[in-house]
Design a protein around this motif. Sequence first.
Motif, PDB file in Angstrom:
ATOM      1  N   PRO A 193      39.364  -3.651  36.585  1.00 45.63           N
ATOM      2  CA  PRO A 193      39.756  -3.989  35.235  1.00 45.63           C
ATOM      3  C   PRO A 193      40.628  -5.214  35.225  1.00 45.63           C
ATOM      4  CG  PRO A 193      41.017  -2.099  36.024  1.00 45.63           C
ATOM      5  CD  PRO A 193      40.001  -2.374  37.053  1.00 45.63           C
ATOM      6  N   THR A 194      40.435  -6.050  34.236  1.00 44.35           N
ATOM      7  CA  THR A 194      41.236  -7.267  34.116  1.00 44.35           C
ATOM      8  C   THR A 194      41.919  -7.376  32.769  1.00 44.35           C
ATOM      9  OG1 THR A 194      39.281  -8.482  33.363  1.00 44.35           O
ATOM     10  CG2 THR A 194      39.745  -8.529  35.716  1.00 44.35           C
ATOM     11  N   SER A 195      41.694  -6.428  31.890  1.00 40.91           N
ATOM     12  CA  SER A 195      42.388  -6.459  30.606  1.00 40.91           C
ATOM     13  C   SER A 195      42.299  -5.068  30.000  1.00 40.91           C
ATOM     14  CB  SER A 195      41.738  -7.483  29.651  1.00 40.91           C
ATOM     15  OG  SER A 195      40.483  -7.009  29.220  1.00 40.91           O
ATOM     16  N   SER A 196      43.076  -4.839  28.954  1.00 43.01           N
ATOM     17  CA  SER A 196      43.072  -3.534  28.315  1.00 43.01           C
ATOM     18  C   SER A 196      41.740  -3.244  27.651  1.00 43.01           C
ATOM     19  CB  SER A 196      44.190  -3.475  27.262  1.00 43.01           C
ATOM     20  OG  SER A 196      44.013  -4.491  26.293  1.00 43.01           O
ATOM     21  N   ALA A 197      40.932  -4.308  27.419  1.00 38.24           N
ATOM     22  CA  ALA A 197      39.644  -4.106  26.762  1.00 38.24           C
ATOM     23  C   ALA A 197      38.534  -3.823  27.756  1.00 38.24           C
ATOM     24  CB  ALA A 197      39.281  -5.349  25.941  1.00 38.24           C
ATOM     25  N   SER A 198      38.847  -3.807  29.058  1.00 38.09           N
ATOM     26  CA  SER A 198      37.791  -3.640  30.051  1.00 38.09           C
ATOM     27  C   SER A 198      38.212  -2.630  31.092  1.00 38.09           C
ATOM     28  CB  SER A 198      37.494  -4.984  30.725  1.00 38.09           C
ATOM     29  OG  SER A 198      36.619  -4.798  31.807  1.00 38.09           O
ATOM     30  N   THR A 199      37.296  -1.750  31.458  1.00 41.33           N
ATOM     31  CA  THR A 199      37.589  -0.788  32.506  1.00 41.33           C
ATOM     32  C   THR A 199      36.554  -0.817  33.613  1.00 41.33           C
ATOM     33  OG1 THR A 199      36.360   0.916  31.312  1.00 41.33           O
ATOM     34  CG2 THR A 199      38.730   0.775  30.905  1.00 41.33           C
ATOM     35  N   ASN A 200      35.570  -1.737  33.554  1.00 35.95           N
ATOM     36  CA  ASN A 200      34.515  -1.736  34.561  1.00 35.95           C
ATOM     37  C   ASN A 200      34.355  -3.069  35.273  1.00 35.95           C
ATOM     38  OD1 ASN A 200      33.383  -3.342  32.648  1.00 35.95           O
ATOM     39  ND2 ASN A 200      31.724  -1.934  32.082  1.00 35.95           N
ATOM     40  N   GLY A 201      35.289  -4.018  35.059  1.00 36.59           N
ATOM     41  CA  GLY A 201      35.232  -5.284  35.786  1.00 36.59           C
ATOM     42  C   GLY A 201      34.189  -6.236  35.270  1.00 36.59           C
ATOM     43  N   SER A 202      33.560  -5.955  34.133  1.00 27.25           N
ATOM     44  CA  SER A 202      32.526  -6.858  33.626  1.00 27.25           C
ATOM     45  C   SER A 202      32.838  -7.281  32.199  1.00 27.25           C
ATOM     46  CB  SER A 202      31.154  -6.187  33.682  1.00 27.25           C
ATOM     47  OG  SER A 202      31.170  -5.003  32.907  1.00 27.25           O
ATOM     48  N   ALA A 203      34.121  -7.525  31.939  1.00 25.39           N
ATOM     49  CA  ALA A 203      34.528  -7.940  30.600  1.00 25.39           C
ATOM     50  C   ALA A 203      33.860  -9.246  30.233  1.00 25.39           C
ATOM     51  CB  ALA A 203      36.048  -8.104  30.552  1.00 25.39           C
ATOM     52  N   LYS A 204      33.400  -9.341  29.014  1.00 26.33           N
ATOM     53  CA  LYS A 204      32.713 -10.537  28.562  1.00 26.33           C
ATOM     54  C   LYS A 204      33.663 -11.440  27.795  1.00 26.33           C
ATOM     55  CE  LYS A 204      28.655  -9.285  30.049  1.00 26.33           C
ATOM     56  NZ  LYS A 204      27.951 -10.017  31.089  1.00 26.33           N
ATOM     57  N   SER A 205      33.559 -12.734  28.076  1.00 28.32           N
ATOM     58  CA  SER A 205      34.368 -13.698  27.343  1.00 28.32           C
ATOM     59  C   SER A 205      33.874 -13.790  25.915  1.00 28.32           C
ATOM     60  CB  SER A 205      34.274 -15.077  28.007  1.00 28.32           C
ATOM     61  OG  SER A 205      34.780 -16.068  27.159  1.00 28.32           O
ATOM     62  N   ALA A 206      34.812 -13.849  24.983  1.00 30.35           N
ATOM     63  CA  ALA A 206      34.434 -13.955  23.581  1.00 30.35           C
ATOM     64  C   ALA A 206      33.919 -15.341  23.244  1.00 30.35           C
ATOM     65  CB  ALA A 206      35.628 -13.616  22.689  1.00 30.35           C
ATOM     66  N   THR A 207      34.155 -16.309  24.139  1.00 31.04           N
ATOM     67  CA  THR A 207      33.810 -17.688  23.800  1.00 31.04           C
ATOM     68  C   THR A 207      32.405 -18.064  24.212  1.00 31.04           C
ATOM     69  OG1 THR A 207      34.780 -18.436  25.874  1.00 31.04           O
ATOM     70  CG2 THR A 207      36.204 -18.434  23.932  1.00 31.04           C
ATOM     71  N   ASN A 208      31.924 -17.610  25.379  1.00 27.91           N
ATOM     72  CA  ASN A 208      30.622 -18.089  25.831  1.00 27.91           C
ATOM     73  C   ASN A 208      29.759 -17.013  26.458  1.00 27.91           C
ATOM     74  OD1 ASN A 208      31.752 -17.645  28.314  1.00 27.91           O
ATOM     75  ND2 ASN A 208      32.035 -19.801  28.821  1.00 27.91           N
ATOM     76  N   GLY A 209      30.143 -15.771  26.346  1.00 27.76           N
ATOM     77  CA  GLY A 209      29.322 -14.706  26.897  1.00 27.76           C
ATOM     78  C   GLY A 209      29.431 -14.554  28.397  1.00 27.76           C
ATOM     79  N   GLY A 210      30.369 -15.261  29.037  1.00 32.61           N
ATOM     80  CA  GLY A 210      30.531 -15.171  30.481  1.00 32.61           C
ATOM     81  C   GLY A 210      31.370 -13.969  30.878  1.00 32.61           C
ATOM     82  N   VAL A 211      31.458 -13.749  32.179  1.00 30.01           N
ATOM     83  CA  VAL A 211      32.260 -12.648  32.703  1.00 30.01           C
ATOM     84  C   VAL A 211      33.721 -13.081  32.749  1.00 30.01           C
ATOM     85  CG1 VAL A 211      32.625 -11.119  34.660  1.00 30.01           C
ATOM     86  CG2 VAL A 211      30.301 -11.803  34.042  1.00 30.01           C
ATOM     87  N   GLN A 212      34.558 -12.395  32.016  1.00 28.23           N
ATOM     88  CA  GLN A 212      35.943 -12.815  31.847  1.00 28.23           C
ATOM     89  C   GLN A 212      36.715 -12.824  33.157  1.00 28.23           C
ATOM     90  OE1 GLN A 212      38.925 -10.279  29.764  1.00 28.23           O
ATOM     91  NE2 GLN A 212      38.929 -11.934  28.246  1.00 28.23           N
ATOM     92  N   SER A 213      36.471 -11.837  34.017  1.00 26.05           N
ATOM     93  CA  SER A 213      37.217 -11.788  35.270  1.00 26.05           C
ATOM     94  C   SER A 213      36.893 -12.994  36.151  1.00 26.05           C
ATOM     95  CB  SER A 213      36.911 -10.483  36.017  1.00 26.05           C
ATOM     96  OG  SER A 213      35.523 -10.339  36.239  1.00 26.05           O
ATOM     97  N   LEU A 214      35.634 -13.443  36.129  1.00 25.02           N
ATOM     98  CA  LEU A 214      35.265 -14.642  36.890  1.00 25.02           C
ATOM     99  C   LEU A 214      35.949 -15.874  36.310  1.00 25.02           C
ATOM    100  CD1 LEU A 214      31.446 -14.205  37.617  1.00 25.02           C
ATOM    101  CD2 LEU A 214      33.299 -14.291  39.284  1.00 25.02           C
ATOM    102  N   GLU A 215      35.942 -15.989  34.994  1.00 28.22           N
ATOM    103  CA  GLU A 215      36.603 -17.129  34.352  1.00 28.22           C
ATOM    104  C   GLU A 215      38.078 -17.175  34.740  1.00 28.22           C
ATOM    105  OE1 GLU A 215      35.920 -16.707  30.201  1.00 28.22           O
ATOM    106  OE2 GLU A 215      33.884 -17.521  30.287  1.00 28.22           O
TER     107      GLU A 215
END
Length: 266
Positions: free
Chosen positions: A2-24
Motif C-alpha cells: 500500500p502506498t496511500s490510504s486509498a490503496s491496499t493492493n499496491g496498484s493504486a491508479k494515478s488520477a492524472t494519467n491512469g498510471g500506477v501511483q506507486s511507480l510514479e
Amino acid sequence: MPTSSASTNGSAKSATNGGVQSLERAFDLLERMADAGGEVGLSELSATCGLPLPTIHRLMRTLVACGYVRQQPNRRYVLGPRLIRLGESASRLLGTWARPCLARLVEETGETANMALLDGDEVVYVAQVPSKHSMRMFTEVGRRVLPHSTAVGKALLAHSPEDEVRALLARTGMPAATERTITTAEGFLAALEDVRRLGYAVDDNEQEPGVRCLAVTVPGSPTVTAVSVSGPACRMTEAATERIVPALQQVAKDLSQTLTPPPPTT
C-alpha cells in the motif's frame, strides 16, 4: 504494498494519467535523489515530496531490494549501481535518436553538429554528425570536458542558480585551454548572462585555437541537454552565426519533441 490510504493492493491508479501511483512515486523519489546530488535522508525526501514518512520508507525499501538505491551505514540513501546500466543504455539511445536531427543540422549549416549533457561537473558529448568539409571539427562521442571553456557548457549552465555555478567552478577549477579561455567565475557568469540575453552560447577560440562553436539548450529535455555547431573560425563568422543560430534553435525544438516521453496509452 500500500502506498496511500486509498490503496491496499499496491496498484493504486494515478488520477492524472491512469498510471500506477506507486511507480510514479518511486520514480519521483529517484529523480529527487538525483536533484539532491544522489544522497538523501528520509526526512529530506519527505520535506520535498510531501509524502508521509512510512510511505517513503516502504518505497525506498523496495528500491533498495531491487538495487536501484543503497542504504549507507549512516542510514542515508544513495542511488544504487543498478541504475548505471540503465543510464548507459539510455545515453546510447539518446545519441541514436538525436542523429537524424544532427544530420539535418549539418546539411543546413555545413558544419559539425554535436549533442552534449552535463554529467556531474563535466560536459559529456553523446552524439555527433561530422561536417562534410575536409577541414572540420571532430569531437569523440564520450569525450568529457570542463564546461567553462565550451559553448555547450555555457548553454547547459545558463539557467542554473548562480551559487550552484560558483560551486561547480570551485570544484573543477578554471584552467586555460587557450589564451581566450574564461578563467574567472565573474567572467563566466557574465558569459551566462549573454547566453540568456542572446538565446545562444558562443565558444570563440576558448577550447581549441582556431575553432568557434555555437550552442543552444534543448527546451523541456528530461535532462539538461545542449546541441552545438562547430567549425573553423574562418568559416564560423558573424555572418554565418546569423544563419546558423536559427537552424540550431529549430533543431533544438525538434529534439525536444523527440526526447519528451509520449503520453501513456489507455
